[in-house]
Design a protein around this motif. Sequence first.
Motif, mmCIF file in Angstrom:
data_model
loop_
_atom_site.group_PDB
_atom_site.id
_atom_site.type_symbol
_atom_site.label_atom_id
_atom_site.label_comp_id
_atom_site.label_asym_id
_atom_site.label_seq_id
_atom_site.Cartn_x
_atom_site.Cartn_y
_atom_site.Cartn_z
ATOM 1 N N PRO A 200 -34.642 -7.250 2.010
ATOM 2 C CA PRO A 200 -33.710 -6.878 3.070
ATOM 3 C C PRO A 200 -33.420 -5.378 3.055
ATOM 4 O O PRO A 200 -33.668 -4.687 2.062
ATOM 5 C CB PRO A 200 -32.452 -7.680 2.722
ATOM 6 N N THR A 201 -32.885 -4.896 4.152
ATOM 7 C CA THR A 201 -32.447 -3.497 4.218
ATOM 8 C C THR A 201 -31.134 -3.367 3.458
ATOM 9 O O THR A 201 -30.161 -4.073 3.754
ATOM 10 C CB THR A 201 -32.252 -3.053 5.676
ATOM 11 N N ALA A 202 -31.106 -2.508 2.474
ATOM 12 C CA ALA A 202 -29.922 -2.376 1.617
ATOM 13 C C ALA A 202 -28.758 -1.789 2.399
ATOM 14 O O ALA A 202 -28.913 -0.820 3.138
ATOM 15 C CB ALA A 202 -30.240 -1.502 0.410
ATOM 16 N N GLN A 203 -27.569 -2.397 2.230
ATOM 17 C CA GLN A 203 -26.339 -1.887 2.815
ATOM 18 C C GLN A 203 -25.376 -1.533 1.692
ATOM 19 O O GLN A 203 -24.994 -2.391 0.900
ATOM 20 C CB GLN A 203 -25.689 -2.936 3.720
ATOM 21 N N SER A 204 -24.980 -0.283 1.637
ATOM 22 C CA SER A 204 -24.024 0.150 0.621
ATOM 23 C C SER A 204 -22.623 -0.328 0.992
ATOM 24 O O SER A 204 -22.285 -0.459 2.173
ATOM 25 C CB SER A 204 -24.030 1.672 0.485
ATOM 26 N N ALA A 205 -21.811 -0.590 -0.038
ATOM 27 C CA ALA A 205 -20.418 -0.980 0.161
ATOM 28 C C ALA A 205 -19.624 -0.537 -1.050
ATOM 29 O O ALA A 205 -19.798 -1.075 -2.141
ATOM 30 C CB ALA A 205 -20.306 -2.489 0.355
ATOM 31 N N ASP A 280 -32.391 5.301 -10.452
ATOM 32 C CA ASP A 280 -32.916 6.433 -9.680
ATOM 33 C C ASP A 280 -33.708 5.971 -8.449
ATOM 34 O O ASP A 280 -33.893 6.745 -7.504
ATOM 35 C CB ASP A 280 -33.799 7.317 -10.574
ATOM 36 N N LEU A 281 -34.144 4.701 -8.460
ATOM 37 C CA LEU A 281 -34.822 4.135 -7.290
ATOM 38 C C LEU A 281 -33.837 3.502 -6.311
ATOM 39 O O LEU A 281 -34.250 2.913 -5.307
ATOM 40 C CB LEU A 281 -35.849 3.089 -7.737
ATOM 41 N N GLY A 282 -32.542 3.610 -6.617
ATOM 42 C CA GLY A 282 -31.518 3.115 -5.710
ATOM 43 C C GLY A 282 -30.926 1.770 -6.061
ATOM 44 O O GLY A 282 -30.162 1.201 -5.279
ATOM 45 N N TYR A 283 -31.243 1.235 -7.261
ATOM 46 C CA TYR A 283 -30.742 -0.072 -7.664
ATOM 47 C C TYR A 283 -29.480 0.050 -8.502
ATOM 48 O O TYR A 283 -29.312 1.018 -9.257
ATOM 49 C CB TYR A 283 -31.798 -0.821 -8.481
#
Length: 454
Positions: A200-205, A280-283
């Motif tokens: 899925p497209t990641a959504q930050s919260a 660093d890969l956004g996880y």
Amino acid sequence: MSDGQSNSGREGNLEAPTRHAIAWQEPQFYDAAALQKELERVFDICHGCRRCFNLCNSFPTLFDLIDESKTGELDGVDKQAYGQVVDQCYLCDMCYMTKCPYVPPHPWNVDFPHLMLRAKAVKNRDDGVRWRDKVLSSTDIVGNIAGIPMVVEVVNAVNHSSVGRKLLDAALGVHPQAPVPEYHSKTLRKQLAKRREPTPTAQSAGPTRGKVALFATCYGNRNEPQIGLDLASVFEHNGIEVALAERERCCGMPKLELGDLQAVADLKAKNIPQLVAMIDLGYDIVAPIPSCVLMFKQELPLMFPDDLDVKKVRQHTFDPFEYLALRHKAGLLRTDFKRPLGKVSYHVACHLRVQNMGHKTRDVLQLIPGTTVEPIERCSGHNGTYGVKREFRDISMKIAKPVVQRVESSGADFYTSDCPMAGHQIESGLDNGAPPTHPLTLLRMAYGLGETRG
């Protein structure tokens, strides 16, 4: 109590507790005379306070040694007996977090668990670790051997037979009635690696970034992989990508509990670079075992306070229900629940309470219509390898008794604990032997998601 202690000007502490870094790399940390002096200072304070009498067995052991001495004071206790107090501490941190009024920034600066850790580290350096304790704490090695196809069937069969349990007791001092986990050759990491779920497209919260790297943990990987599969199923249902770091090793908590701090450092050197690469890969990082989360959030940062990578991992590590609660706060948690759970008796694991984030597991489960959750904030007595060892089993069950009684009298449809080992400790004390259901499994069931098997 000494004049220097009694003239501090106040009793108790009104400020938020702070934790000092663990100076385990300094020579003074291992100075036997300095350690003895600090043990005497803290034990004297504990003797004058005694608020912690109903926590672990360290405090009754200390107070009995004092009360049965010739003087009735600490000076009447043989200093060689101090080790009995140390041996009973399993670093649950409950005295520090919930009872002690003298933790820093109070001038008396009492950190009982980390003093016990220091004493364990000195013993480890001077006397070494028992072979039994080395084996029980080497979760990677034991899991890799026990999980070999064909071997795993033999191991599980032996662990479930009375003869096998007697042999285990004779070889390792594991009590015949203590719960021991099954092993699986189809590990969690193997099963997740085969999954081909849509990304899925990641959504930050808030602090969450909407995609996570799962730290499987030794237990979750080899012993109860279904918990990790349920986590992945729930997270993916909520549009959160679940990935794996290339490699992982034990978080280090079993070695920490022995005071084998160099072994903790060696495991940190293997895990932290892998987790930083995923960050660093956004996880973000999640793990299904509270002790492993605590290791990355608290213990490693205190052991390595100047390590920027350790700080980065701490900032991006979450308990699964903490993560889901943050997503719910941002309106990103799905509430399309299909099944009520009824009444849930919920044991709050000690290493979850230490994280000071509130009852996130309860809060998320109570979003399910037709579900009420009753928390039990008492120690289960399992505590790593403590509750399985022959010499501590009876004490561990005495500690667990109030929890077992609460579960038995609750009339609940399910009982659960974020720590699966604590859940099985409770199971071993129940008259009907009913098994626990992990909170992540309950959440998957409530969503109506089918059980995933590799």
